[in-house]
Design a protein around this motif. Structure first.
Motif, PDB file in Angstrom:
ATOM      1  N   LEU A 136       0.774  -1.241  -0.231  1.00 22.78           N
ATOM      2  CA  LEU A 136       0.047  -0.171   0.067  1.00 22.78           C
ATOM      3  C   LEU A 136       1.029   1.179   0.042  1.00 22.78           C
ATOM      4  O   LEU A 136       0.458   2.335  -0.558  1.00 22.78           O
ATOM      5  CB  LEU A 136      -1.171  -0.169   1.255  1.00 22.78           C
ATOM      6  CG  LEU A 136      -2.171  -1.033   1.325  1.00 22.78           C
ATOM      7  CD1 LEU A 136      -2.917  -0.703   2.409  1.00 22.78           C
ATOM      8  CD2 LEU A 136      -2.905  -0.475  -0.210  1.00 22.78           C
ATOM      9  N   GLY A 137       1.974   1.123   0.560  1.00 26.62           N
ATOM     10  CA  GLY A 137       2.944   2.253   0.832  1.00 26.62           C
ATOM     11  C   GLY A 137       3.527   2.640  -0.556  1.00 26.62           C
ATOM     12  O   GLY A 137       4.177   3.737  -0.629  1.00 26.62           O
ATOM     13  N   ILE A 138       3.541   1.620  -1.724  1.00 24.12           N
ATOM     14  CA  ILE A 138       4.202   2.070  -2.789  1.00 24.12           C
ATOM     15  C   ILE A 138       3.459   3.352  -3.628  1.00 24.12           C
ATOM     16  O   ILE A 138       3.912   4.356  -3.947  1.00 24.12           O
ATOM     17  CB  ILE A 138       4.410   0.913  -3.730  1.00 24.12           C
ATOM     18  CG1 ILE A 138       5.261  -0.067  -3.186  1.00 24.12           C
ATOM     19  CG2 ILE A 138       4.596   1.499  -4.925  1.00 24.12           C
ATOM     20  CD1 ILE A 138       5.317  -1.534  -3.915  1.00 24.12           C
ATOM     21  N   PRO A 139       1.937   3.026  -3.838  1.00 23.00           N
ATOM     22  CA  PRO A 139       1.360   4.166  -4.629  1.00 23.00           C
ATOM     23  C   PRO A 139       0.887   5.170  -3.734  1.00 23.00           C
ATOM     24  O   PRO A 139       0.315   6.334  -3.960  1.00 23.00           O
ATOM     25  CB  PRO A 139       0.153   3.450  -5.253  1.00 23.00           C
ATOM     26  CG  PRO A 139      -0.069   2.150  -4.178  1.00 23.00           C
ATOM     27  CD  PRO A 139       1.020   1.953  -3.720  1.00 23.00           C
ATOM     28  N   VAL A 140       0.581   4.970  -2.261  1.00 26.78           N
ATOM     29  CA  VAL A 140      -0.197   5.866  -1.388  1.00 26.78           C
ATOM     30  C   VAL A 140       1.129   6.528  -0.410  1.00 26.78           C
ATOM     31  O   VAL A 140       2.032   5.839   0.070  1.00 26.78           O
ATOM     32  CB  VAL A 140      -1.325   5.116  -0.492  1.00 26.78           C
ATOM     33  CG1 VAL A 140      -1.794   5.861   0.488  1.00 26.78           C
ATOM     34  CG2 VAL A 140      -2.035   4.372  -1.485  1.00 26.78           C
ATOM     35  N   PHE A 141       0.995   7.553  -0.035  1.00 24.42           N
ATOM     36  CA  PHE A 141       1.688   8.096   0.898  1.00 24.42           C
ATOM     37  C   PHE A 141       1.775   7.644   2.560  1.00 24.42           C
ATOM     38  O   PHE A 141       0.773   7.137   2.657  1.00 24.42           O
ATOM     39  CB  PHE A 141       1.257   9.838   1.262  1.00 24.42           C
ATOM     40  CG  PHE A 141       1.579  10.566   0.094  1.00 24.42           C
ATOM     41  CD1 PHE A 141       2.893  10.991  -0.181  1.00 24.42           C
ATOM     42  CD2 PHE A 141       0.520  11.271  -0.639  1.00 24.42           C
ATOM     43  CE1 PHE A 141       3.034  11.880  -1.263  1.00 24.42           C
ATOM     44  CE2 PHE A 141       0.986  12.053  -1.693  1.00 24.42           C
ATOM     45  CZ  PHE A 141       2.281  12.190  -2.031  1.00 24.42           C
ATOM     46  N   ASP A 143       1.721   8.676   5.288  1.00 18.15           N
ATOM     47  CA  ASP A 143       0.834   8.789   6.573  1.00 18.15           C
ATOM     48  C   ASP A 143      -0.457   8.465   6.155  1.00 18.15           C
ATOM     49  O   ASP A 143      -1.223   7.996   7.282  1.00 18.15           O
ATOM     50  CB  ASP A 143       0.969  10.581   6.610  1.00 18.15           C
ATOM     51  CG  ASP A 143       0.785  11.434   5.505  1.00 18.15           C
ATOM     52  OD1 ASP A 143       0.505  10.609   4.232  1.00 18.15           O
ATOM     53  OD2 ASP A 143       0.864  12.483   5.363  1.00 18.15           O
ATOM     54  N   ILE A 144      -0.895   8.400   4.872  1.00 16.87           N
ATOM     55  CA  ILE A 144      -2.333   7.648   4.649  1.00 16.87           C
ATOM     56  C   ILE A 144      -2.321   6.417   5.100  1.00 16.87           C
ATOM     57  O   ILE A 144      -3.314   5.964   5.723  1.00 16.87           O
ATOM     58  CB  ILE A 144      -2.703   7.998   3.130  1.00 16.87           C
ATOM     59  CG1 ILE A 144      -2.797   9.595   2.990  1.00 16.87           C
ATOM     60  CG2 ILE A 144      -3.953   7.199   2.924  1.00 16.87           C
ATOM     61  CD1 ILE A 144      -3.133   9.617   1.497  1.00 16.87           C
ATOM     62  N   VAL A 145      -1.210   5.565   4.792  1.00 13.19           N
ATOM     63  CA  VAL A 145      -1.261   3.961   5.289  1.00 13.19           C
ATOM     64  C   VAL A 145      -1.355   4.030   6.890  1.00 13.19           C
ATOM     65  O   VAL A 145      -2.422   3.077   7.472  1.00 13.19           O
ATOM     66  CB  VAL A 145      -0.090   3.459   4.695  1.00 13.19           C
ATOM     67  CG1 VAL A 145       0.030   2.034   5.284  1.00 13.19           C
ATOM     68  CG2 VAL A 145       0.093   3.385   3.258  1.00 13.19           C
ATOM     69  N   ILE A 146      -0.858   4.864   7.403  1.00 14.43           N
ATOM     70  CA  ILE A 146      -0.720   4.860   8.966  1.00 14.43           C
ATOM     71  C   ILE A 146      -2.276   5.379   9.481  1.00 14.43           C
ATOM     72  O   ILE A 146      -2.742   4.534  10.257  1.00 14.43           O
ATOM     73  CB  ILE A 146       0.155   5.929   9.586  1.00 14.43           C
ATOM     74  CG1 ILE A 146       1.482   5.540   8.922  1.00 14.43           C
ATOM     75  CG2 ILE A 146       0.322   5.700  11.083  1.00 14.43           C
ATOM     76  CD1 ILE A 146       2.150   4.102   9.364  1.00 14.43           C
ATOM     77  N   PHE A 147      -2.872   6.339   8.780  1.00 13.42           N
ATOM     78  CA  PHE A 147      -4.029   6.733   9.138  1.00 13.42           C
ATOM     79  C   PHE A 147      -5.183   5.606   9.029  1.00 13.42           C
ATOM     80  O   PHE A 147      -6.113   5.391   9.791  1.00 13.42           O
ATOM     81  CB  PHE A 147      -4.695   7.859   8.428  1.00 13.42           C
ATOM     82  CG  PHE A 147      -3.720   9.285   8.666  1.00 13.42           C
ATOM     83  CD1 PHE A 147      -3.157   9.475   9.910  1.00 13.42           C
ATOM     84  CD2 PHE A 147      -3.527   9.885   7.565  1.00 13.42           C
ATOM     85  CE1 PHE A 147      -2.578  10.434  10.154  1.00 13.42           C
ATOM     86  CE2 PHE A 147      -2.820  11.109   7.808  1.00 13.42           C
ATOM     87  CZ  PHE A 147      -2.030  11.356   9.258  1.00 13.42           C
ATOM     88  N   ILE A 171       3.058  -2.384  10.342  1.00 18.57           N
ATOM     89  CA  ILE A 171       2.398  -1.508   9.526  1.00 18.57           C
ATOM     90  C   ILE A 171       3.443  -0.414   9.205  1.00 18.57           C
ATOM     91  O   ILE A 171       3.705   0.124   8.193  1.00 18.57           O
ATOM     92  CB  ILE A 171       1.147  -0.616  10.356  1.00 18.57           C
ATOM     93  CG1 ILE A 171       0.062  -1.713  10.395  1.00 18.57           C
ATOM     94  CG2 ILE A 171       0.686   0.478   9.528  1.00 18.57           C
ATOM     95  CD1 ILE A 171      -1.155  -1.153  11.342  1.00 18.57           C
ATOM     96  N   THR A 172       3.889   0.307  10.436  1.00 19.98           N
ATOM     97  CA  THR A 172       4.734   1.588  10.138  1.00 19.98           C
ATOM     98  C   THR A 172       6.057   0.954   9.166  1.00 19.98           C
ATOM     99  O   THR A 172       6.603   1.924   8.548  1.00 19.98           O
ATOM    100  CB  THR A 172       5.228   2.078  11.460  1.00 19.98           C
ATOM    101  OG1 THR A 172       5.851   1.123  12.260  1.00 19.98           O
ATOM    102  CG2 THR A 172       3.907   2.674  12.066  1.00 19.98           C
ATOM    103  N   GLY A 173       6.732  -0.264   9.492  1.00 18.06           N
ATOM    104  CA  GLY A 173       7.895  -0.574   8.977  1.00 18.06           C
ATOM    105  C   GLY A 173       7.754  -0.841   7.576  1.00 18.06           C
ATOM    106  O   GLY A 173       8.433  -0.477   6.572  1.00 18.06           O
TER     107      GLY A 173
END
Length: 487
Positions: A136-141, A143-147, A171-173
């Motif tokens: 998810l962190g590839i196309p999405v910023f 902070d949005i993944v965290i939220f 999640i954060t890693g």
């Protein structure tokens, strides 16, 4: 009376800022918002006008604009950086707080958790979070993944009764590594342009290295989760008694899985679609043209904006909550107000962290570090790693670290005498940009406040985990460059 020259040195100013912020929060027990603003104020006082002007010119601003920035009062400069950060994350945090609160109250988070545990099993839930957040962190910023995913971590932890810290770190890693390795994230996208690295090669190499580093991070997370377990705490947006009550409900009393996923899935689909379209248009693979197709692209780009996408997700979350609360006397205002009270504090702290980092950048710390390291005779891959790591630790932004380090090393990357492909330098910069997240990083505060970890807990778990992942990545790159130079 003229002050000694070292008082205006960016490194000395950085040291003073670090002492004020870290000492204020940990020793004096100041609220992070106050400690960060005091740190920004001290740094701003010590920064000479010539350094501010040079910083602005280095950013491509005109001479007049640079002089205008240097002429601004300390309060104006701090307020500008505060507002700039708030403008980037304010709506996102507010809407993410609403989405999280609504998903917990409506039972959507509980329904997703049950579906996930049915597929992965309780034992594999943290691994599922780790891999999901990376991709998810590839196309999405970041902070949005965290939220979007931390509320699910809270629900899973309540469901299984343990491993909350492990879920948060997974999640954060995962999201952090994707953010610095794989285009179209902003940092890697700039880096490949500077260093002439093919985007396809960077995506493939970044993904492979990312899977190795998140595995190392996961093993570290398992260790610290056993050593310093963190219990799920009460918060305005996630009361434990509410989560327990939802866990006792039958599936028939919860939203359907498709409806439960919609508040999270809709923003992700909108943002990813917009990113794919932008990449295709930029590469020439897609020409908008005129007529209906062009209008459709305009609409997709409108709703693909991260702020609009999160607003859409928030509205859907409210609709799902209204459907579940049909017949209830509780009004929607109560839930929204609780979410915004929680989100408002996060916005203030995160914006103050951005102000501190922004004022630090005006000292010229990145240029100072560049000057110190440009002639340092060490192996190029570790050198790229060290430059990026020092810049990241000094000013807080992984993206700025990527941009600074790639600017310093771009000449080396295009040299015909390089014994390995420039992708190794690029990925080494990405690894270094993970070190070391602390109080001058807005992302650090987002994680702390969304997850309800204390600053001390984050500093001894999340920060070292990124150090471990970045260092493992460096070792892997050095071995790979030796065995597979790709030239």
């Amino acid at each position: 009376m003229t002050l000694p020259l070292f008082f205006s040195d960016p490194l000395f100013i950085l040291l003073v800022g670090v002492i004020i912020v870290v000492g204020g929060i940990i020793v004096l027990q100041l609220h992070p918002f106050l400690a960060l603003l005091l740190g920004a104020f001290a740094v701003a006082i010590m920064t000479p006008g010539s350094a501010i002007e040079a910083f602005a010119l280095g950013k491509g601003q005109s001479q007049a604009a640079a002089q205008a920035l240097a002429a601004k009062s300390i309060g104006e400069r701090i307020a500008f950086e505060f507002g700039s950060t708030c403008g980037k994350i304010g709506i996102l945090i507010a809407m993410a707080a609403i989405i999280g609160k609504c998903m917990l109250e409506s039972g959507a988070a509980e329904r997703i958790v049950r579906g996930m545990l049915h597929v992965t099993g309780v034992k594999n839930a943290p691994v599922a979070f780790l891999v999901s957040s990376f991709f998810l962190g590839i196309p999405v910023f970041f902070d949005i993944v965290i939220f979007l995913m931390i509320p699910l971590a809270k629900a899973v932890s309540m469901r299984i009764g343990k491993n909350y810290l492990l879920l948060v770190l997974a999640i954060t890693g995962g999201a952090a590594m994707a953010n610095s390795f794989v285009p179209p994230a902003p940092g890697p996208l700039f880096l490949i342009g500077e260093m002439n690295i093919p985007i396809g090669m960077m995506m493939a190499g970044g993904t492979m290295l990312g899977l190795v580093t998140i595995t190392a991070g996961y093993l570290f997370a398992v260790y610290v989760n056993k050593k310093w377990p963190v219990v799920l705490r009460d918060s305005l947006d996630a009361r434990l008694e509410d989560i327990k009550a939802l866990a006792a409900k039958d599936n028939s009393q919860l939203p359907t899985l498709s409806l439960a996923l919609l508040p999270v899935a809709l923003p992700l689909v909108l943002i990813c679609t917009d990113n794919i379209l932008d990449s295709m248009i930029a590469s020439g693979a897609l020409v908008p043209g005129d007529g209906f197709f062009a209008k459709l692209i305009t609409i997709i780009q409108l709703f693909g904006d991260k702020n609009i996408a999160l607003v859409a997700g928030g509205l859907v979350a409210l609709v799902v909550l209204a459907m579940q609360k049909k017949g209830s006397k509780e009004g929607m205002t109560t839930f929204v107000q609780a979410a915004l009270m929680s989100g408002g504090g996060i916005i203030l702290i995160t914006a103050a962290g951005g102000a501190f980092g922004g004022i630090l950048q005006q000292t010229g710390i990145s240029s100072r570090i560049g000057e110190m390291t440009k002639d340092y005779q060490m192996a190029l891959i570790p050198m790229a790693f060290v430059i990026s790591a020092v810049v990241r630790t000094a000013q807080g932004s992984a993206t700025v670290a990527l941009i600074t380090a790639s600017g310093i090393l771009s000449g080396l990357a295009t040299s015909s005498h390089l014994e390995f492909h420039p992708i190794y330098l690029g990925l080494a910069i990405g690894c270094g940009s993970k070190l070391v997240p602390w109080m001058n990083d807005a992302g650090f505060w987002i994680i702390v406040k969304i997850s309800n970890l204390t600053e001390r807990e984050a500093l001894k778990t999340f920060s070292p985990m990124l150090v471990v992942m970045g260092t493992v990545g460096l070792v892997v790159l050095m071995i790979a460059a030796k065995l597979f130079p790709l030239v």
